[in-house]
Design a protein around this motif. Structure first.
Motif, PDB file in Angstrom:
ATOM      1  N   ILE A 282      34.078  46.662  50.641  1.00 32.93           N
ATOM      2  CA  ILE A 282      32.613  47.263  50.278  1.00 32.93           C
ATOM      3  C   ILE A 282      32.170  47.831  49.088  1.00 32.93           C
ATOM      4  CG2 ILE A 282      31.134  47.604  51.747  1.00 32.93           C
ATOM      5  CD1 ILE A 282      32.251  46.727  54.744  1.00 32.93           C
ATOM      6  N   ALA A 283      33.034  49.122  48.954  1.00 34.26           N
ATOM      7  CA  ALA A 283      31.870  49.712  48.532  1.00 34.26           C
ATOM      8  C   ALA A 283      32.434  49.092  47.042  1.00 34.26           C
ATOM      9  CB  ALA A 283      33.376  51.131  47.899  1.00 34.26           C
TER      10      ALA A 283
ATOM     11  N   VAL B  45      29.482  47.430  43.712  1.00 25.96           N
ATOM     12  CA  VAL B  45      29.590  48.445  42.482  1.00 25.96           C
ATOM     13  C   VAL B  45      29.469  47.241  42.010  1.00 25.96           C
ATOM     14  CG1 VAL B  45      30.553  49.883  41.214  1.00 25.96           C
ATOM     15  CG2 VAL B  45      30.447  50.841  43.233  1.00 25.96           C
ATOM     16  N   ALA B  46      30.856  46.483  41.893  1.00 28.45           N
ATOM     17  CA  ALA B  46      30.889  44.874  41.054  1.00 28.45           C
ATOM     18  C   ALA B  46      29.246  43.899  41.335  1.00 28.45           C
ATOM     19  CB  ALA B  46      31.426  44.024  41.451  1.00 28.45           C
TER      20      ALA B  46
ATOM     21  N   GLN C  98      36.434  42.644  44.275  1.00 26.41           N
ATOM     22  CA  GLN C  98      37.406  41.657  44.872  1.00 26.41           C
ATOM     23  C   GLN C  98      37.342  40.565  45.547  1.00 26.41           C
ATOM     24  OE1 GLN C  98      39.242  45.061  46.797  1.00 26.41           O
ATOM     25  NE2 GLN C  98      40.092  45.581  45.336  1.00 26.41           N
ATOM     26  N   GLY C  99      38.503  39.412  46.227  1.00 27.49           N
ATOM     27  CA  GLY C  99      38.286  38.203  46.696  1.00 27.49           C
ATOM     28  C   GLY C  99      39.033  38.594  47.580  1.00 27.49           C
ATOM     29  N   VAL C 100      38.498  37.607  49.140  1.00 28.25           N
ATOM     30  CA  VAL C 100      38.869  38.325  50.215  1.00 28.25           C
ATOM     31  C   VAL C 100      40.925  38.457  49.990  1.00 28.25           C
ATOM     32  CG1 VAL C 100      39.537  36.514  52.134  1.00 28.25           C
ATOM     33  CG2 VAL C 100      37.227  36.982  51.076  1.00 28.25           C
TER      34      VAL C 100
END
Length: 193
Positions: free
Chosen positions: A140-141, A145-146, A157-159
């Motif tokens: 989540i963080a 940020v992204a 990040q992807g799943v």
């Protein structure tokens, strides 16, 4: 079969203790020492991150920038971004500090030669829950940020990046059930004697 030279020189009782999995002088006791050292080191790193968090509350932040690896996209480092990053680091290190604390207690029971205790089931469940929370928090963080704080500097990040951590969490919960069953069998065998 011939033993390696360092093991061949050990007296017979020490040789047995050097290759067994539980008890004093076992692999578990060596791993317990390594976990103790890692715990102290991680506690120091967490303390430094907390001190940095407090310092950046008061440190003036002017004209600091960060760019992606190609150097094309630049992002100003603002106080909220730095505090968010340091807060996430403190939470991440703190989570793994909790995990190491529980692991140290589990390895203490392994060193004593009595791993199938009900407390170890609770400890393994706490490790699994903490690992799940830390994994979800990092995901989540990094997404926040992204997407919001530093778009273009950090990739989302992807799943798929969660597959290995989810598998690790499931393995820990399965181990907790194995330990629960072992504790139940131990309790039943104590009642039949």
């Amino acid at each position: 079969m011939r033993l390696p030279e360092p093991l061949a020189r050990l007296p017979r009782p020490q040789l047995i203790g050097a290759v067994r999995g539980m008890g004093h002088g076992s692999v578990a006791s060596v791993l317990k020492i390594a976990l103790d050292a890692a715990y102290v080191l991680l506690a120091l790193i967490t303390l430094v991150a907390l001190i940095a968090l407090v310092v950046f509350l008061f440190l003036p932040v002017d004209n600091w920038t960060v760019s992606n690896e190609e150097g094309g996209v630049q992002q100003a480092l603002t106080r909220p971004l730095i505090l968010f990053g340091l807060g996430v680091l403190c939470a991440w290190f703190g989570g793994f500090l909790l995990i190491l604390r529980q692991l140290r207690q589990i390895f203490r029971t392994l060193t004593l030669g009595d791993p199938f205790q009900p407390e170890n089931v609770r400890r393994l469940r706490q490790i699994g829950a903490t690992l799940a929370i830390v994994t979800a928090g990092v995901w989540i963080a990094q997404s926040v940020v992204a997407a919001r704080l530093a778009p273009g500097v950090l990739d989302r990040q992807g799943v798929g990046a969660l597959l290995t951590p989810i598998f690790s969490v499931m393995v820990v919960f399965v181990l907790a059930e194995v330990f629960r069953e072992g504790a139940r069998l131990r309790r039943e065998s104590e009642l039949t004697i």
